[in-house]
Scaffold this motif. Structure first.
Motif, PDB file in Angstrom:
ATOM      1  N   PHE A   1     -47.269  -4.358  37.844  1.00 53.02           N
ATOM      2  CA  PHE A   1     -46.095  -3.756  37.473  1.00 53.02           C
ATOM      3  C   PHE A   1     -46.181  -3.111  36.046  1.00 53.02           C
ATOM      4  CE2 PHE A   1     -42.555  -4.451  40.268  1.00 53.02           C
ATOM      5  CZ  PHE A   1     -42.872  -5.357  40.894  1.00 53.02           C
TER       6      PHE A   1
ATOM      7  N   GLU B   1     -44.658 -16.859  47.575  1.00 51.08           N
ATOM      8  CA  GLU B   1     -43.550 -15.781  46.954  1.00 51.08           C
ATOM      9  C   GLU B   1     -42.472 -15.502  48.047  1.00 51.08           C
ATOM     10  OE1 GLU B   1     -45.627 -12.473  45.238  1.00 51.08           O
ATOM     11  OE2 GLU B   1     -44.060 -11.220  45.962  1.00 51.08           O
TER      12      GLU B   1
ATOM     13  N   ASN C   1     -49.741  -9.272  40.417  1.00 50.06           N
ATOM     14  CA  ASN C   1     -48.314  -8.596  40.528  1.00 50.06           C
ATOM     15  C   ASN C   1     -48.165  -8.175  38.995  1.00 50.06           C
ATOM     16  OD1 ASN C   1     -47.792  -9.027  43.077  1.00 50.06           O
ATOM     17  ND2 ASN C   1     -46.250 -10.706  42.873  1.00 50.06           N
ATOM     18  N   ALA C   2     -48.242  -8.907  37.824  1.00 48.41           N
ATOM     19  CA  ALA C   2     -47.853  -8.574  36.874  1.00 48.41           C
ATOM     20  C   ALA C   2     -48.517  -7.459  36.141  1.00 48.41           C
ATOM     21  CB  ALA C   2     -48.011  -9.828  35.664  1.00 48.41           C
TER      22      ALA C   2
ATOM     23  N   ALA D   1     -41.930  -9.663  30.313  1.00 48.92           N
ATOM     24  CA  ALA D   1     -42.363 -11.052  30.717  1.00 48.92           C
ATOM     25  C   ALA D   1     -44.009 -10.766  31.152  1.00 48.92           C
ATOM     26  CB  ALA D   1     -41.567 -11.716  31.684  1.00 48.92           C
ATOM     27  N   SER D   2     -44.336  -9.779  31.785  1.00 50.97           N
ATOM     28  CA  SER D   2     -45.715  -9.242  32.063  1.00 50.97           C
ATOM     29  C   SER D   2     -46.689  -9.170  31.078  1.00 50.97           C
ATOM     30  CB  SER D   2     -45.708  -8.059  33.115  1.00 50.97           C
ATOM     31  OG  SER D   2     -45.089  -8.336  34.406  1.00 50.97           O
TER      32      SER D   2
ATOM     33  N   SER E   1     -34.906  -8.117  36.395  1.00 48.19           N
ATOM     34  CA  SER E   1     -36.134  -7.947  36.924  1.00 48.19           C
ATOM     35  C   SER E   1     -37.111  -6.881  36.161  1.00 48.19           C
ATOM     36  CB  SER E   1     -36.025  -7.203  38.443  1.00 48.19           C
ATOM     37  OG  SER E   1     -35.476  -8.048  39.274  1.00 48.19           O
TER      38      SER E   1
ATOM     39  N   ASP F   1     -38.343  -8.910  33.523  1.00 45.67           N
ATOM     40  CA  ASP F   1     -39.524  -9.588  33.654  1.00 45.67           C
ATOM     41  C   ASP F   1     -40.716  -8.779  34.179  1.00 45.67           C
ATOM     42  OD1 ASP F   1     -38.248 -11.827  33.108  1.00 45.67           O
ATOM     43  OD2 ASP F   1     -37.644 -12.394  35.528  1.00 45.67           O
ATOM     44  N   ALA F   2     -40.671  -7.392  34.604  1.00 48.89           N
ATOM     45  CA  ALA F   2     -41.592  -6.788  35.144  1.00 48.89           C
ATOM     46  C   ALA F   2     -42.481  -6.025  34.026  1.00 48.89           C
ATOM     47  CB  ALA F   2     -41.007  -5.745  36.143  1.00 48.89           C
TER      48      ALA F   2
ATOM     49  N   TYR G   1     -47.346 -12.685  29.557  1.00 47.22           N
ATOM     50  CA  TYR G   1     -48.017 -13.581  30.546  1.00 47.22           C
ATOM     51  C   TYR G   1     -49.407 -12.985  30.610  1.00 47.22           C
ATOM     52  CZ  TYR G   1     -48.655 -15.962  35.070  1.00 47.22           C
ATOM     53  OH  TYR G   1     -48.906 -16.584  36.083  1.00 47.22           O
TER      54      TYR G   1
ATOM     55  N   PHE H   1     -50.469 -18.852  44.661  1.00 51.32           N
ATOM     56  CA  PHE H   1     -49.312 -18.141  44.146  1.00 51.32           C
ATOM     57  C   PHE H   1     -49.254 -17.526  42.694  1.00 51.32           C
ATOM     58  CE2 PHE H   1     -45.254 -18.510  41.703  1.00 51.32           C
ATOM     59  CZ  PHE H   1     -44.481 -17.437  42.328  1.00 51.32           C
TER      60      PHE H   1
ATOM     61  N   ARG I   1     -49.366 -13.848  41.295  1.00 54.08           N
ATOM     62  CA  ARG I   1     -48.374 -13.694  40.331  1.00 54.08           C
ATOM     63  C   ARG I   1     -49.082 -12.747  39.047  1.00 54.08           C
ATOM     64  NH1 ARG I   1     -44.230 -18.007  37.869  1.00 54.08           N
ATOM     65  NH2 ARG I   1     -46.335 -18.781  36.599  1.00 54.08           N
TER      66      ARG I   1
ATOM     67  N   PHE J   1     -40.204   0.452  42.632  1.00 55.96           N
ATOM     68  CA  PHE J   1     -39.449  -0.209  41.752  1.00 55.96           C
ATOM     69  C   PHE J   1     -39.015   0.632  40.610  1.00 55.96           C
ATOM     70  CE2 PHE J   1     -38.551  -3.404  38.351  1.00 55.96           C
ATOM     71  CZ  PHE J   1     -37.283  -3.688  38.893  1.00 55.96           C
TER      72      PHE J   1
ATOM     73  N   TRP K   1     -45.207  -0.765  45.838  1.00 53.59           N
ATOM     74  CA  TRP K   1     -43.990  -1.366  45.382  1.00 53.59           C
ATOM     75  C   TRP K   1     -43.678  -1.389  43.996  1.00 53.59           C
ATOM     76  CZ3 TRP K   1     -44.380  -7.011  48.197  1.00 53.59           C
ATOM     77  CH2 TRP K   1     -44.429  -6.569  49.637  1.00 53.59           C
ATOM     78  N   SER K   2     -44.774  -1.387  43.295  1.00 51.94           N
ATOM     79  CA  SER K   2     -44.321  -1.515  41.652  1.00 51.94           C
ATOM     80  C   SER K   2     -43.931   0.065  41.191  1.00 51.94           C
ATOM     81  CB  SER K   2     -45.728  -1.963  40.832  1.00 51.94           C
ATOM     82  OG  SER K   2     -46.648  -1.118  41.338  1.00 51.94           O
TER      83      SER K   2
END
Lengths: 372, 121
Positions: free
Chosen positions: A351, A163, A347-348, A285-286, A278, A281-282, A289, A340, A344, A254, A250-251
């Motif tokens: 977020f 990452e 992460n998704a 896209a999440s 961002s 995507d957070a 995904y 990764f 990822r 943000f 972090w999430s």
């Protein structure tokens, strides 16, 4: 342990760029002393803070003062730091956050520049010298460098390694070219002290104090630079417990920063687009995904749709290999690629959960949980 | 910290386009007398070209190799292999145009937001 602690070469002991060069030499043969105070906020970091201090002492330039803020640790962090001869400050009570500890020390900084570094982070020998090069331009208020995990063993460390290779070797360099790195990383950044004080320093109003400060600087008309040659090595979460705490911070941080700064960010060219992308995507896209893709695969009875999870392997691989090649870490990078994709996905999920809690349920997460 | 999810979504496209535009932006800045870090500009441009090639390879592999074969098998050869390949190509093109459209939508929304949102106090 790492190359981060390797002694600086003689060729590295050159002049210091910018205004810092005006400072007198500590000795004829030693590195130049620069007007920099290093603030190390530390809560129960006895195991790692010594490496950080050694790394700072091994720099090609010598910071004027190193201050460890022992935030009422219970593991002897303060004693470890004091034994190494640095200044140790201890607030009367735990400040409750990294930003709180940093602000406790900022009051007593008397140098032109201030460095924020985490107590689990070491630097490449020329890390500080490289960051100082950004301050040739008087409008630059902050500078950050490349971040790479110090240890790359577990699946989470490997995922983070990829990452970071991707983000710092590609995204962040593009951001810098357009004049707006999205974050001056909290684990290692250099600031003009006067500007730092002027904008209020590190705030505790969000869980991502580094992002909050960076976006505040932009809104005050200052510049932030990314210097890829300035490398730091934090200890990244090695297990899911630590990772979860970090990702939660972090999430939520943000999302909190987007909610706090969105009007101001709209006035900053490029940053507004990068943040909007961002956010998309957070969230969207999440969702695709984590939910849409598997549901579609089941509904249509076509497992090949799950290729969507890995369809961008070649696109990820190129920047990663471009970053790994000069470091002679191609084998490590290729071996870490699968991790990764696991990271990822995690992460998704984090977020999405943060957006759900902060935006939909209006439950702002404010507890600063240490997780490296 | 890192925001967003690297590689996923329209972020990848956003940075790809911006990296590909860097030499042109550099040229414009150079003409205005500004200092341009050409080495970094071309390094990022080269990475972006590599990413583009990577996307092309992935698209080729899926569109012309995996998908037609599987579509034929899954559908009991309801499609001929030519039809399946056409379907795969159409899906691929649609996903690219959809991503570009979504990115444009987000960026236009941001510009509109800049115009209409009140300046923070």
């Amino acid at each position: 342990m790492t190359t981060a602690l390797a002694p600086p070469s003689q060729t590295d002991r050159r002049h210091v760029h910018g205004r810092a060069a005006s400072v007198s030499h500590a000795s004829q043969s030693g590195p130049t002393t620069v007007p920099v105070t290093v603030i190390i906020p530390a809560y129960n970091e006895a195991e790692s803070v010594a490496d950080t201090i050694i790394s700072l002492r091994s720099q090609t330039v010598c910071p004027a003062e190193i201050v460890v803020v022992d935030d009422c640790s219970t593991d002897g962090t303060g004693a470890v730091a004091a034994a190494m001869g640095v200044t140790v400050l201890r607030p009367p009570a735990n400040t409750g956050s990294k930003a709180g500890a940093q602000m406790f020390a900022l009051e007593r900084v008397r140098t032109e520049f201030t460095i924020a570094i985490d107590a689990d982070t070491t630097l490449a020998p020329d890390g500080i010298e490289q960051l100082l090069t950004a301050f040739h331009q008087p409008e630059v208020a902050a500078a950050c460098g490349t971040v790479l995990p110090r240890y790359v063993h577990t699946i989470w460390e490997r995922g983070r390694y990829i990452e970071y290779l991707f983000a710092f070797g590609y995204y962040k360099q593009v951001q810098d070219q357009y004049g707006a790195p999205m974050i001056s990383s909290g684990c290692f950044s250099l600031y003009r002290t006067a500007v730092l004080r002027d904008v209020g320093g590190w705030s505790t109003r969000t869980l991502a104090e580094d992002m909050d400060l960076t976006w505040t600087l932009y809104q005050h008309g200052h510049k932030v630079r990314f210097i890829p040659q300035a490398v730091c090595y934090p200890i990244e979460p090695h297990d899911f417990d630590f990772l979860g705490k970090q990702l939660r911070r972090w999430s939520h941080g943000f999302v909190q920063n987007v909610m706090l700064h969105w009007r101001g960010v709209l006035r900053v060219p490029f940053l507004r687009s990068a943040v909007a992308v961002s956010v998309w995507d957070a969230t969207i896209a999440s969702l695709i995904y984590l939910i849409v893709l598997p549901v579609l695969a089941i509904a249509l009875g076509n497992p090949w749709l799950l290729l969507g999870y890995f369809i961008d392997v070649p696109a990820i691989l190129i920047p990663v290999l471009a970053g790994a090649l000069p470091r002679r870490e191609v084998g490590r990078a290729i071996a870490s690629i699968p991790a990764f994709f696991v990271l990822r996905t995690v992460n998704a999920a984090f977020f999405l959960r943060a957006v759900w809690a902060e935006v939909i349920r209006k439950q702002s997460f404010r507890v600063y949980e240490k997780g490296h | 910290m890192a925001a967003g999810i690297p590689g996923v979504g329209i972020g990848g496209l956003f940075y790809l386009i911006n990296a590909l535009l860097l030499p042109f932006r550099g040229l414009r800045r150079h003409r205005r007398g500004e200092r341009v870090a050409w080495r970094q500009v071309f390094a990022q441009f080269a990475i972006a070209m590599g990413v583009l090639a990577g996307i092309g390879i992935a698209g080729w592999a899926i569109g012309f190799w995996i998908v037609p074969d599987r579509l034929d098998t899954a559908s009991g050869s309801a499609f001929g292999s030519g039809a399946a390949a056409h379907t795969a190509r159409t899906l691929g093109a649609a996903s690219i145009f959809l991503s570009i459209g979504l990115l444009a939508l987000v960026l236009v929304t941001v510009q509109l937001g800049r115009v209409f949102a009140r300046r923070p106090r």
